[in-house]
Design a protein around this motif. Structure first.
Motif, PDB file in Angstrom:
ATOM      1  N   UNK A  74       0.827  -1.205   0.000  1.00  9.93           N
ATOM      2  CA  UNK A  74       0.000   0.000   0.000  1.00  9.93           C
ATOM      3  C   UNK A  74       0.864   1.258   0.000  1.00  9.93           C
ATOM      4  N   UNK A  75       1.968   1.235   0.734  1.00 11.63           N
ATOM      5  CA  UNK A  75       2.885   2.377   0.734  1.00 11.63           C
ATOM      6  C   UNK A  75       3.496   2.585  -0.650  1.00 11.63           C
ATOM      7  N   UNK A  76       3.842   1.490  -1.323  1.00 11.76           N
ATOM      8  CA  UNK A  76       4.394   1.578  -2.676  1.00 11.76           C
ATOM      9  C   UNK A  76       3.355   2.151  -3.634  1.00 11.76           C
ATOM     10  N   UNK A  77       2.115   1.707  -3.506  1.00 13.95           N
ATOM     11  CA  UNK A  77       1.035   2.214  -4.350  1.00 13.95           C
ATOM     12  C   UNK A  77       0.831   3.706  -4.106  1.00 13.95           C
ATOM     13  N   UNK A  78       0.915   4.118  -2.845  1.00 20.18           N
ATOM     14  CA  UNK A  78       0.762   5.538  -2.505  1.00 20.18           C
ATOM     15  C   UNK A  78       1.869   6.368  -3.140  1.00 20.18           C
ATOM     16  N   UNK A  79       3.092   5.875  -3.086  1.00 21.54           N
ATOM     17  CA  UNK A  79       4.215   6.611  -3.680  1.00 21.54           C
ATOM     18  C   UNK A  79       4.080   6.705  -5.197  1.00 21.54           C
ATOM     19  N   UNK A  97      -7.256  14.116  -3.987  1.00 25.80           N
ATOM     20  CA  UNK A  97      -7.026  13.537  -5.309  1.00 25.80           C
ATOM     21  C   UNK A  97      -6.136  12.309  -5.198  1.00 25.80           C
ATOM     22  N   UNK A  98      -5.187  12.333  -4.282  1.00 24.99           N
ATOM     23  CA  UNK A  98      -4.312  11.190  -4.079  1.00 24.99           C
ATOM     24  C   UNK A  98      -5.119   9.998  -3.555  1.00 24.99           C
ATOM     25  N   UNK A 102      -7.303   2.930  -8.418  1.00 25.30           N
ATOM     26  CA  UNK A 102      -6.343   1.890  -8.798  1.00 25.30           C
ATOM     27  C   UNK A 102      -6.636   0.577  -8.076  1.00 25.30           C
ATOM     28  N   UNK A 103      -6.993   0.633  -6.789  1.00 28.96           N
ATOM     29  CA  UNK A 103      -7.316  -0.585  -6.042  1.00 28.96           C
ATOM     30  C   UNK A 103      -8.550  -1.275  -6.617  1.00 28.96           C
ATOM     31  N   UNK A 104      -9.542  -0.494  -7.011  1.00 31.92           N
ATOM     32  CA  UNK A 104     -10.752  -1.065  -7.617  1.00 31.92           C
ATOM     33  C   UNK A 104     -10.406  -1.716  -8.955  1.00 31.92           C
ATOM     34  N   UNK A 105      -9.579  -1.061  -9.767  1.00 35.40           N
ATOM     35  CA  UNK A 105      -9.165  -1.639 -11.045  1.00 35.40           C
ATOM     36  C   UNK A 105      -8.419  -2.954 -10.835  1.00 35.40           C
ATOM     37  N   UNK A 106      -7.530  -2.983  -9.836  1.00 35.39           N
ATOM     38  CA  UNK A 106      -6.777  -4.208  -9.555  1.00 35.39           C
ATOM     39  C   UNK A 106      -7.716  -5.336  -9.120  1.00 35.39           C
ATOM     40  N   UNK A 107      -8.694  -5.015  -8.286  1.00 38.24           N
ATOM     41  CA  UNK A 107      -9.648  -6.020  -7.828  1.00 38.24           C
ATOM     42  C   UNK A 107     -10.497  -6.530  -8.985  1.00 38.24           C
ATOM     43  N   UNK A 108     -10.924  -5.625  -9.861  1.00 36.82           N
ATOM     44  CA  UNK A 108     -11.718  -6.039 -11.019  1.00 36.82           C
ATOM     45  C   UNK A 108     -10.920  -6.968 -11.929  1.00 36.82           C
TER      46      UNK A 108
END
Length: 78
Positions: free
Chosen positions: A24-29, A55-56, A63-69
């Protein structure tokens, strides 16, 4: 009222899977870099505008929703 059972200063966004924290930290960065938002080394975001932090957060959620889909459809690119 919401939050009455929580002690003052406690966080309500506890991770269900603590091992996911690094991802999650990597995704945030990555999201911050894509949006041009600079995250301070100490992690304190209090000097950023609500628009920047919002916005962040919205972008990360998207992005998390896209990954789950993708995972659910069997097209995982993780």
């Amino acid at each position: 009222m919401a939050g009455q059972n929580q002690s003052r200063g406690s966080r309500s966004n506890n991770l269900v899977v603590p091992q996911a924290n690094a991802a999650l930290q990597q995704l945030k960065m990555e999201a911050a870099q894509e949006l041009g938002v600079t995250i301070p080394q100490d992690g304190y975001m209090g000097n950023h505008t609500s628009r920047e932090t919002g916005s962040l957060g919205g972008y990360i959620t998207k992005r998390l929703v896209q990954m789950a889909e993708q995972q659910l459809s069997g097209r995982s690119n993780l």
